[in-house]
Scaffold this motif. Structure first.
Motif, PDB file in Angstrom:
ATOM      1  N   THR A 435     -43.838 -24.717  -1.467  1.00 35.42           N
ATOM      2  CA  THR A 435     -45.026 -24.457  -2.223  1.00 35.42           C
ATOM      3  C   THR A 435     -44.569 -23.455  -3.380  1.00 35.42           C
ATOM      4  O   THR A 435     -44.647 -23.510  -4.577  1.00 35.42           O
ATOM      5  N   ASP A 436     -43.410 -22.448  -2.858  1.00 31.83           N
ATOM      6  CA  ASP A 436     -42.445 -21.601  -3.341  1.00 31.83           C
ATOM      7  C   ASP A 436     -41.446 -22.291  -4.487  1.00 31.83           C
ATOM      8  O   ASP A 436     -40.724 -22.536  -3.324  1.00 31.83           O
ATOM      9  N   ARG A 437     -41.209 -21.931  -5.516  1.00 34.03           N
ATOM     10  CA  ARG A 437     -40.167 -22.429  -5.765  1.00 34.03           C
ATOM     11  C   ARG A 437     -38.727 -21.986  -5.355  1.00 34.03           C
ATOM     12  O   ARG A 437     -38.070 -23.022  -5.200  1.00 34.03           O
ATOM     13  N   VAL A 438     -39.204 -20.699  -5.418  1.00 32.82           N
ATOM     14  CA  VAL A 438     -37.899 -19.851  -4.812  1.00 32.82           C
ATOM     15  C   VAL A 438     -37.272 -20.133  -3.322  1.00 32.82           C
ATOM     16  O   VAL A 438     -36.231 -20.553  -2.894  1.00 32.82           O
ATOM     17  N   CYS A 439     -38.497 -20.175  -3.093  1.00 31.06           N
ATOM     18  CA  CYS A 439     -37.992 -20.071  -0.987  1.00 31.06           C
ATOM     19  C   CYS A 439     -37.689 -22.156  -1.222  1.00 31.06           C
ATOM     20  O   CYS A 439     -37.602 -22.825  -0.199  1.00 31.06           O
ATOM     21  N   SER A 440     -38.727 -22.642  -1.855  1.00 35.04           N
ATOM     22  CA  SER A 440     -37.589 -24.713  -2.212  1.00 35.04           C
ATOM     23  C   SER A 440     -36.339 -24.368  -2.474  1.00 35.04           C
ATOM     24  O   SER A 440     -36.282 -25.316  -1.900  1.00 35.04           O
ATOM     25  N   ILE A 602     -36.182 -13.979   5.400  1.00 37.24           N
ATOM     26  CA  ILE A 602     -35.641 -13.789   3.894  1.00 37.24           C
ATOM     27  C   ILE A 602     -37.045 -14.596   3.237  1.00 37.24           C
ATOM     28  O   ILE A 602     -37.022 -14.149   1.747  1.00 37.24           O
ATOM     29  N   LEU A 603     -37.415 -16.147   3.882  1.00 37.28           N
ATOM     30  CA  LEU A 603     -38.428 -17.317   2.717  1.00 37.28           C
ATOM     31  C   LEU A 603     -39.372 -15.621   2.929  1.00 37.28           C
ATOM     32  O   LEU A 603     -39.959 -15.811   1.161  1.00 37.28           O
ATOM     33  N   GLU A 604     -40.588 -15.255   3.625  1.00 39.94           N
ATOM     34  CA  GLU A 604     -41.440 -14.321   3.395  1.00 39.94           C
ATOM     35  C   GLU A 604     -40.769 -13.216   2.306  1.00 39.94           C
ATOM     36  O   GLU A 604     -42.070 -13.046   1.583  1.00 39.94           O
ATOM     37  N   SER A 605     -39.686 -12.789   2.607  1.00 41.38           N
ATOM     38  CA  SER A 605     -39.147 -11.873   0.966  1.00 41.38           C
ATOM     39  C   SER A 605     -39.728 -12.113  -0.153  1.00 41.38           C
ATOM     40  O   SER A 605     -39.842 -11.638  -1.075  1.00 41.38           O
ATOM     41  N   CYS A 606     -38.761 -13.107  -0.326  1.00 39.51           N
ATOM     42  CA  CYS A 606     -38.944 -14.289  -1.392  1.00 39.51           C
ATOM     43  C   CYS A 606     -40.456 -14.064  -1.831  1.00 39.51           C
ATOM     44  O   CYS A 606     -40.677 -13.986  -3.344  1.00 39.51           O
ATOM     45  N   LYS A 607     -41.262 -14.806  -1.056  1.00 40.44           N
ATOM     46  CA  LYS A 607     -42.552 -14.983  -2.382  1.00 40.44           C
ATOM     47  C   LYS A 607     -43.773 -13.635  -2.300  1.00 40.44           C
ATOM     48  O   LYS A 607     -44.394 -13.895  -2.608  1.00 40.44           O
ATOM     49  N   SER A 608     -43.283 -12.621  -1.432  1.00 41.96           N
ATOM     50  CA  SER A 608     -44.218 -11.121  -1.442  1.00 41.96           C
ATOM     51  C   SER A 608     -43.600 -10.797  -2.628  1.00 41.96           C
ATOM     52  O   SER A 608     -43.833 -10.025  -3.062  1.00 41.96           O
ATOM     53  N   SER A 609     -41.784 -10.902  -2.987  1.00 42.30           N
ATOM     54  CA  SER A 609     -41.458 -10.267  -3.875  1.00 42.30           C
ATOM     55  C   SER A 609     -42.247 -10.763  -5.779  1.00 42.30           C
ATOM     56  O   SER A 609     -42.029  -9.620  -6.021  1.00 42.30           O
ATOM     57  N   GLY A 610     -42.898 -11.487  -5.211  1.00 48.92           N
ATOM     58  CA  GLY A 610     -43.555 -11.510  -6.870  1.00 48.92           C
ATOM     59  C   GLY A 610     -42.890 -12.240  -7.671  1.00 48.92           C
ATOM     60  O   GLY A 610     -43.658 -12.334  -9.226  1.00 48.92           O
ATOM     61  N   LYS A 611     -41.637 -12.805  -7.948  1.00 50.40           N
ATOM     62  CA  LYS A 611     -41.020 -12.755  -9.102  1.00 50.40           C
ATOM     63  C   LYS A 611     -41.130 -14.741  -8.591  1.00 50.40           C
ATOM     64  O   LYS A 611     -41.286 -15.817  -9.288  1.00 50.40           O
ATOM     65  N   SER A 612     -42.176 -15.223  -7.740  1.00 57.58           N
ATOM     66  CA  SER A 612     -42.439 -16.675  -7.683  1.00 57.58           C
ATOM     67  C   SER A 612     -43.895 -16.807  -6.898  1.00 57.58           C
ATOM     68  O   SER A 612     -44.269 -15.923  -5.885  1.00 57.58           O
ATOM     69  N   SER A 613     -44.356 -17.463  -7.478  1.00 64.36           N
ATOM     70  CA  SER A 613     -46.352 -17.666  -6.683  1.00 64.36           C
ATOM     71  C   SER A 613     -46.919 -18.798  -6.171  1.00 64.36           C
ATOM     72  O   SER A 613     -46.408 -19.742  -7.587  1.00 64.36           O
ATOM     73  N   ASP A 614     -47.208 -19.326  -5.865  1.00 65.61           N
ATOM     74  CA  ASP A 614     -47.649 -21.168  -5.441  1.00 65.61           C
ATOM     75  C   ASP A 614     -49.479 -20.003  -5.699  1.00 65.61           C
ATOM     76  O   ASP A 614     -50.016 -21.496  -5.567  1.00 65.61           O
ATOM     77  N   GLY A 615     -50.146 -19.163  -6.498  1.00 60.79           N
ATOM     78  CA  GLY A 615     -51.082 -19.612  -7.000  1.00 60.79           C
ATOM     79  C   GLY A 615     -52.430 -19.346  -5.838  1.00 60.79           C
ATOM     80  O   GLY A 615     -53.846 -19.678  -6.275  1.00 60.79           O
ATOM     81  N   LYS A 616     -52.235 -18.940  -4.673  1.00 65.23           N
ATOM     82  CA  LYS A 616     -52.966 -19.497  -3.675  1.00 65.23           C
ATOM     83  C   LYS A 616     -53.817 -18.300  -3.475  1.00 65.23           C
ATOM     84  O   LYS A 616     -52.674 -17.100  -3.645  1.00 65.23           O
ATOM     85  N   LYS A 617     -54.590 -18.472  -2.418  1.00 61.93           N
ATOM     86  CA  LYS A 617     -55.518 -17.306  -2.160  1.00 61.93           C
ATOM     87  C   LYS A 617     -55.208 -16.243  -1.665  1.00 61.93           C
ATOM     88  O   LYS A 617     -54.476 -16.567  -0.067  1.00 61.93           O
ATOM     89  N   GLU A 618     -55.334 -14.924  -1.624  1.00 63.38           N
ATOM     90  CA  GLU A 618     -54.010 -14.149  -0.467  1.00 63.38           C
ATOM     91  C   GLU A 618     -55.185 -14.018   0.694  1.00 63.38           C
ATOM     92  O   GLU A 618     -56.678 -13.731   1.379  1.00 63.38           O
ATOM     93  N   ALA A 619     -54.398 -14.506   1.749  1.00 65.09           N
ATOM     94  CA  ALA A 619     -54.871 -14.422   3.396  1.00 65.09           C
ATOM     95  C   ALA A 619     -55.023 -13.069   4.022  1.00 65.09           C
ATOM     96  O   ALA A 619     -55.111 -12.375   3.264  1.00 65.09           O
ATOM     97  N   VAL A 620     -56.082 -13.328   4.995  1.00 63.13           N
ATOM     98  CA  VAL A 620     -56.666 -11.911   5.542  1.00 63.13           C
ATOM     99  C   VAL A 620     -55.429 -11.243   6.075  1.00 63.13           C
ATOM    100  O   VAL A 620     -54.678 -11.687   7.097  1.00 63.13           O
ATOM    101  N   LYS A 621     -55.358 -10.242   5.587  1.00 61.40           N
ATOM    102  CA  LYS A 621     -54.540  -9.276   6.501  1.00 61.40           C
ATOM    103  C   LYS A 621     -54.934  -8.687   8.003  1.00 61.40           C
ATOM    104  O   LYS A 621     -56.550  -8.572   7.935  1.00 61.40           O
ATOM    105  N   ALA A 622     -53.908  -8.928   8.707  1.00 62.26           N
ATOM    106  CA  ALA A 622     -54.549  -8.097  10.058  1.00 62.26           C
ATOM    107  C   ALA A 622     -54.519  -6.673  10.170  1.00 62.26           C
ATOM    108  O   ALA A 622     -54.249  -5.867   9.793  1.00 62.26           O
ATOM    109  N   PRO A 623     -55.659  -6.388  11.270  1.00 58.45           N
ATOM    110  CA  PRO A 623     -56.126  -4.592  10.839  1.00 58.45           C
ATOM    111  C   PRO A 623     -54.610  -4.151  11.914  1.00 58.45           C
ATOM    112  O   PRO A 623     -53.803  -5.130  12.147  1.00 58.45           O
ATOM    113  N   GLN A 624     -54.674  -3.119  11.558  1.00 59.39           N
ATOM    114  CA  GLN A 624     -53.608  -2.078  12.919  1.00 59.39           C
ATOM    115  C   GLN A 624     -53.130  -2.887  14.101  1.00 59.39           C
ATOM    116  O   GLN A 624     -54.657  -2.608  14.847  1.00 59.39           O
ATOM    117  N   ALA A 625     -52.027  -2.995  14.327  1.00 57.49           N
ATOM    118  CA  ALA A 625     -52.509  -3.815  16.186  1.00 57.49           C
ATOM    119  C   ALA A 625     -52.613  -2.703  17.165  1.00 57.49           C
ATOM    120  O   ALA A 625     -52.743  -1.542  17.219  1.00 57.49           O
TER     121      ALA A 625
END
Length: 686
Positions: A435-440, A602-625
């Motif tokens: 769903t992310d352009r660069v990742c695709s 690498i794909l996760e890095s592409c998605k988190s770079s902010g250069k392309s986004s699928d507009g989905k709601k941000e997922a719940v973040k994990a607390p400290q392990a």
């Protein structure tokens, strides 16, 4: 009992015997430990004696014994270094045998059986016995929960098993040592990762599908015991997970999960003593069913929870396939492309063609003239019929129009360049690999390489079309290449130092694989294929290509409604090339290499770079392990990730996993009750 700390043996409340401690100060030789070890040894001896009786094998013929129980025999100087195998063999009268112990928590028996099969296949020993006694400690595992709920203790028996592995006699079922699942150190602990490594991966490497395994035998605990204890129906949970992954891979429909469980699963019947139910209870019945001809293949799955030893957070597991004995059929080495000599049959479901049925029949005639076999798939719902024929093996591949591939799957078209006639592979021409352009674009590159290699191009060159996201994709691909995914980037004909392709490069065929998004690819295919007819009729090329994605194993080729007979025939030829060269094995190998080189990161890095986004709601973040060793079982496998998210949202760190009783959520011991309460309120556990 009162003065010497012996363990009392009682019947109807009356003391009938004792087990004394074996050392004054060594806790490893305390009466409690000695009782557990003696029970394990005694139940193993009974199993070995039963094995001798039912097989008729002379005791002196057994040369090696492997014990795979869960107890540890030793003293303070070598706590687990002892040898139950020889101790039990001695009492059972196997005077010519030696042996050792193999440990792996619940997975121990599967490990031991593989060891035994390998020793026999290597010619080291003719007969190897694998044995295990029961575990008294496990009697309290479910019993305490039964008592807590006012129920009688439903499990009051000690179990044991023994199996004899011998040289191939040309009749008895075979253990396929080349179809083995392994939960490796790097696999991961999620249920999807565990089942994927133990079930999907070995079948993929052997060119088999889920439906090719008649029976799966994971942990076969009796649900009458585990459900009142809160662990749910363990076998059913395992079967649902296997089926769920089948749905994700496109081998099953979601509506078929229940039928899959009924057809390929079994109701649990084994005592719940850890290692005892882990796949092995089915061995005897499996042998009988194969010899009767009721089934052809079964998979034994052993899983274990290594984190229980507090030495690691890893899970464990191995699996193997047992099959009917066909002496004339040589085993296919793992990972070898299935270059079959058989005639492949391609189904054509093209009822939406703008040029009528006659166009399809003409395509079939053209294909037949080239030596390819195809059948027309007709009917009210031709797609459903086509899928059914693929699943049953009636056809080996299909050609159709506008097929709804799942996200993660895109097609790679093939067409000759107008001026030079060189064939180029367009990745992609339809579908959505991400769903992310660069990742695709990055994933399309891997898919394009797979298609080209499977069609006979040994070292395809790769070019990235000059479209939005090309530079970011180029950067990601260079990183992937530097980290070990070996492929060759092509240079543009316009600039010698550019990997980015211009329009001229498409016409010249500067690269074998041209990477682009599916909308651009679709447009380019139409232009190239219909340029000679003025755009009304696609006359050149092999269509929009096969659907390719990680773990996707259906060969479905796409053409358009404007595709003429030559293009449909070209798609049939393309499909045959892919089948002949073992496209599934090539796909698995390339994705494996890409993942090893860090594709997912690498794909996760592409998605988190902010250069392309699928507009989905941000997922719940994990607390400290934090350290998570407490288990919560009984959650539906399809709800596992959502249950973890509920705990994360409440600030509780949790992980999903696959425990001895199936899918589990792991939390910190100190937060177990709070986590249970939250999951109960959310409806995930009762």
């Amino acid at each position: 009992v009162e003065e010497e700390h012996a363990e009392g043996l009682y019947q109807d409340g009356r003391l009938v015997g004792i087990v004394k401690k074996a050392h004054d100060v060594d806790i490893n030789l305390s009466a409690h430990v000695m009782l557990e070890n003696l029970v394990s040894k005694a139940s193993s001896v009974l199993a070995l004696l039963h094995l001798l009786r039912v097989t008729g094998v002379d005791a002196d013929e057994i040369q090696y014994v492997i014990d795979c129980s869960e107890e540890a025999c030793g003293d303070m100087n070598q706590r687990g270094g002892g040898n139950f195998a020889k101790a039990a063999a001695e009492t059972a009268g196997l005077s010519e045998a030696t042996g050792c112990d193999v440990r792996g928590f619940c997975a121990g028996p599967a490990h031991a059986l593989l060891d035994a099969a390998s020793l026999v296949k290597a010619g080291t020993f003719k007969y190897v016995a694998v044995t295990a006694g029961g575990c008294t400690a496990k009697l309290g595992m479910n019993g305490k929960d039964h008592v807590k709920k006012g129920l009688p203790i439903l499990e009051d028996m000690i179990a044991g098993f023994a199996a004899l592995i011998s040289l191939d006699d040309g009749e008895s079922p075979q253990i396929r040592t080349d179809i083995v699942g392994r939960h490796t150190v790097g696999t991961g602990s999620s249920p999807q990762a565990v089942i994927g490594s133990l079930v999907m991966n070995p079948l993929d490497e052997a060119g088999l599908r889920l439906q090719d395994i008649d029976r799966f035998a994971p942990e076969m605990q009796n649900p009458d015991i585990t459900k009142p204890a809160g662990a749910g129906d363990v076998p059913e949970a395992n079967y649902k997970m296997i089926a769920a992954l089948g749905v994700k891979r496109g081998e099953l429909e979601r509506s078929e999960i229940s039928d899959f469980v009924k057809l390929h699963g079994m109701t649990g019947w084994a005592p719940t003593q850890g290692h005892i139910p882990s796949g092995v209870p089915y061995l005897g019945m499996c042998r009988e069913e194969i010899l009767r001809g009721d089934i052809e293949r079964a998979m034994i799955i052993g899983k274990g929870s290594l984190f229980l030893g507090r030495m690691t957070n890893l899970f464990d597991g191995v699996s193997f396939v047992i099959q009917a004995n066909h002496p004339e059929a040589a085993a296919v080495p793992s990972g070898t492309p299935l270059k079959q000599e058989k005639e492949f049959v391609i189904g054509i479901a093209a009822e939406d063609t703008e040029y009528g049925k006659e166009n399809v029949l003409e395509a079939m005639k053209l294909a037949k003239a080239k030596g390819y076999s195809c059948v027309l798939v007709e009917g009210e719902d031709s797609h459903k019929k086509m899928e059914s024929m693929l699943k049953s093996g009636e056809i080996d591949g299909a050609v159709t129009m506008h097929y709804p591939f799942p996200i993660g799957v895109s097609t790679v078209g093939r067409v000759p360049t107008p001026g030079k006639g060189k064939e180029i592979y367009m990745a992609s021409t339809t579908g959505t690999s991400d769903t992310d352009r660069v990742c695709s674009l990055v994933k399309n590159t891997v898919c394009g390489i797979i298609a080209a290699k499977a069609a006979g191009v040994e070292e395809p060159t790769v070019g990235i079309l000059n479209i939005d996201g090309a530079r970011q994709a180029e950067k990601a691909l260079v990183q992937l290449k530097e980290q070990g995914f070996d492929f060759k980037l092509a240079m543009s004909s316009r600039k010698n130092d550019e990997n980015i392709m211009r329009g001229n490069d498409l016409l010249m065929g500067s690269a074998d694989v041209m990477v682009m998004d599916s909308l651009t690819g679709n447009l380019m295919m139409k232009v190239f294929s219909a340029s000679g007819t003025g755009g009304s009729y696609e006359a050149v090329g092999s269509g929009y290509g096969p659907g390719i994605g990680e773990n996707y194993d259906k060969l479905i080729m796409i053409v358009s409604r404007a595709s003429g007979a030559p293009v449909i025939a070209g798609a049939v030829e393309y499909a045959n090339q892919l089948l002949k060269n073992g496209w599934q094995q090539i796909a698995r190998a390339e994705f494996k290499k890409a993942n090893k080189a860090g594709l997912k990161a690498i794909l996760e890095s592409c998605k988190s770079s902010g250069k392309s986004s699928d507009g989905k709601k941000e997922a719940v973040k994990a607390p400290q392990a934090e350290v998570v060793t407490a288990q919560i079982a009984g959650i539906e496998v399809m709800d596992l990730d959502d249950a973890v998210a509920v705990l994360w949202q409440a600030g509780i760190y949790a992980e999903s996993g696959m425990g001895c009783t199936g899918p589990i959520v792991l939390v910190n011991d100190g937060k177990l009750e709070q986590a249970r309460e939250l999951l109960s309120k959310a409806g995930y556990i009762s």
